[in-house]
Design an enzyme around this catalytic site. Sequence first.
Site, PDB file in Angstrom:
ATOM      1  N   VAL A  23       0.823  -1.199   0.000  1.00 25.91           N
ATOM      2  CA  VAL A  23       0.000   0.000   0.000  1.00 25.91           C
ATOM      3  C   VAL A  23       0.866   1.261   0.000  1.00 25.91           C
ATOM      4  O   VAL A  23       1.689   1.463   0.881  1.00 25.91           O
ATOM      5  CB  VAL A  23      -0.944   0.018   1.217  1.00 25.91           C
ATOM      6  CG1 VAL A  23      -1.954   1.136   1.063  1.00 25.91           C
ATOM      7  CG2 VAL A  23      -1.637  -1.321   1.374  1.00 25.91           C
ATOM      8  N   SER A  24       0.653   2.089  -0.998  1.00 25.43           N
ATOM      9  CA  SER A  24       1.459   3.298  -1.180  1.00 25.43           C
ATOM     10  C   SER A  24       0.639   4.541  -0.837  1.00 25.43           C
ATOM     11  O   SER A  24      -0.564   4.595  -1.087  1.00 25.43           O
ATOM     12  CB  SER A  24       1.911   3.364  -2.641  1.00 25.43           C
ATOM     13  OG  SER A  24       2.374   4.657  -2.942  1.00 25.43           O
ATOM     14  N   PRO A  25       1.300   5.578  -0.299  1.00 25.22           N
ATOM     15  CA  PRO A  25       0.616   6.853  -0.052  1.00 25.22           C
ATOM     16  C   PRO A  25       0.622   7.744  -1.297  1.00 25.22           C
ATOM     17  O   PRO A  25       0.017   8.811  -1.293  1.00 25.22           O
ATOM     18  CB  PRO A  25       1.480   7.484   1.039  1.00 25.22           C
ATOM     19  CG  PRO A  25       2.869   7.025   0.712  1.00 25.22           C
ATOM     20  CD  PRO A  25       2.716   5.618   0.155  1.00 25.22           C
TER      21      PRO A  25
END
Length: 326
Positions: free
Chosen positions: A286-288
């Site tokens: 999961v990337s911001p």
Amino acid sequence: MDLRLSTGPRALLSLVILIIVKLPTVRMAYNIGTGIADTTGPIAEIVFMGYAKIDQKGAGLHLRTFARSYIIDDSEERFVFVSVESAMIGHDVRAMVIRKLQEKYGDLYSEKNVMISATHTHSSPGGYNLYMLFDLTTFGFIKQSFNALVNGIFVVRIFGIVLSNYGSHYTLPGKLFVGHGEVLDANINRSPMAYLNNPQFERDKYNYDVDKSMTQLQFIAANGHPMGVINWFAVHPTSMNNTNRLVSSDNVGYAAVLFEKYINKDTPIGKGDFVAAFASSNLGDVSPNTRGPKCEFSGDECSSSYTCPGKNEMCFASGLKTVKYF
Ligand SMILES: *[C@@H]1O[C@H](CO)[C@@H](O)[C@H](O)[C@H]1NC(C)=O
């Protein structure tokens, strides 16, 4: 027990049994404690742990890193949760913290009731894990990194070195509340194409290709005073990319500082009584960087293999540039 699965009298009976069985154990209050201490290690010359990039060495400070600790005690058992702004916590850091706790408090704390979790920031100094793979990029053990973590975690005010208003590692009567919600537009899947390799029946169970749910545990003293929160939302602390050379607690650390400032007002960062941890959870893929991968100069979409063919430019992801420094 899932009541939807049973019907009629059986369900009612189960419910009654559940209430009778559960009632004696319902407690009005716990004893709870919160604390915070600085864990910022060496900010110069030490390779950061996270991106495993040997030339990404510290050259200054963006946001200090902290350990935030919570004690939950139901008068039968005590549990300690510590969230540390670091890439990860190794066995030896935890063993040393527990050893120090035991020297001071005997068997009140042990490997059975002390959980230490790292936020997974990619912008703090490495070299503290004592495992070859993890300490490779720093060319071995870095004593200053290790000590900053161990002392920061141990010195957290609830463990009694620095007295807080609440007094050493003792706890106050208080209550715990759990809240859940959905936060959209704050995380994306960093490998959406790989995700599509999951079987259809499995993907059909979810609305999104990453977890959008946020869970928050709130610590409220019996007099209603907010003592702290632990927040779990799946996102990598990689808003600072692999060219960054300033030590930073990254997005979750910034969220913690803003939340604490909101409650503690003008008390200096890391000194207030209200302690807000944004702890790591199921953040694996999961990337911001919600704008997704784009070509460096043209801003065009990258190809399906995450490259910018035909042009001499890189493909990388970033988030919206809305950061306001304080
Ligand atoms: C990293 O972030 C900086 C600052 O926002 C930006 O200028 C740079 O292009 C980014 N580089 C990569 C490779 O992500």
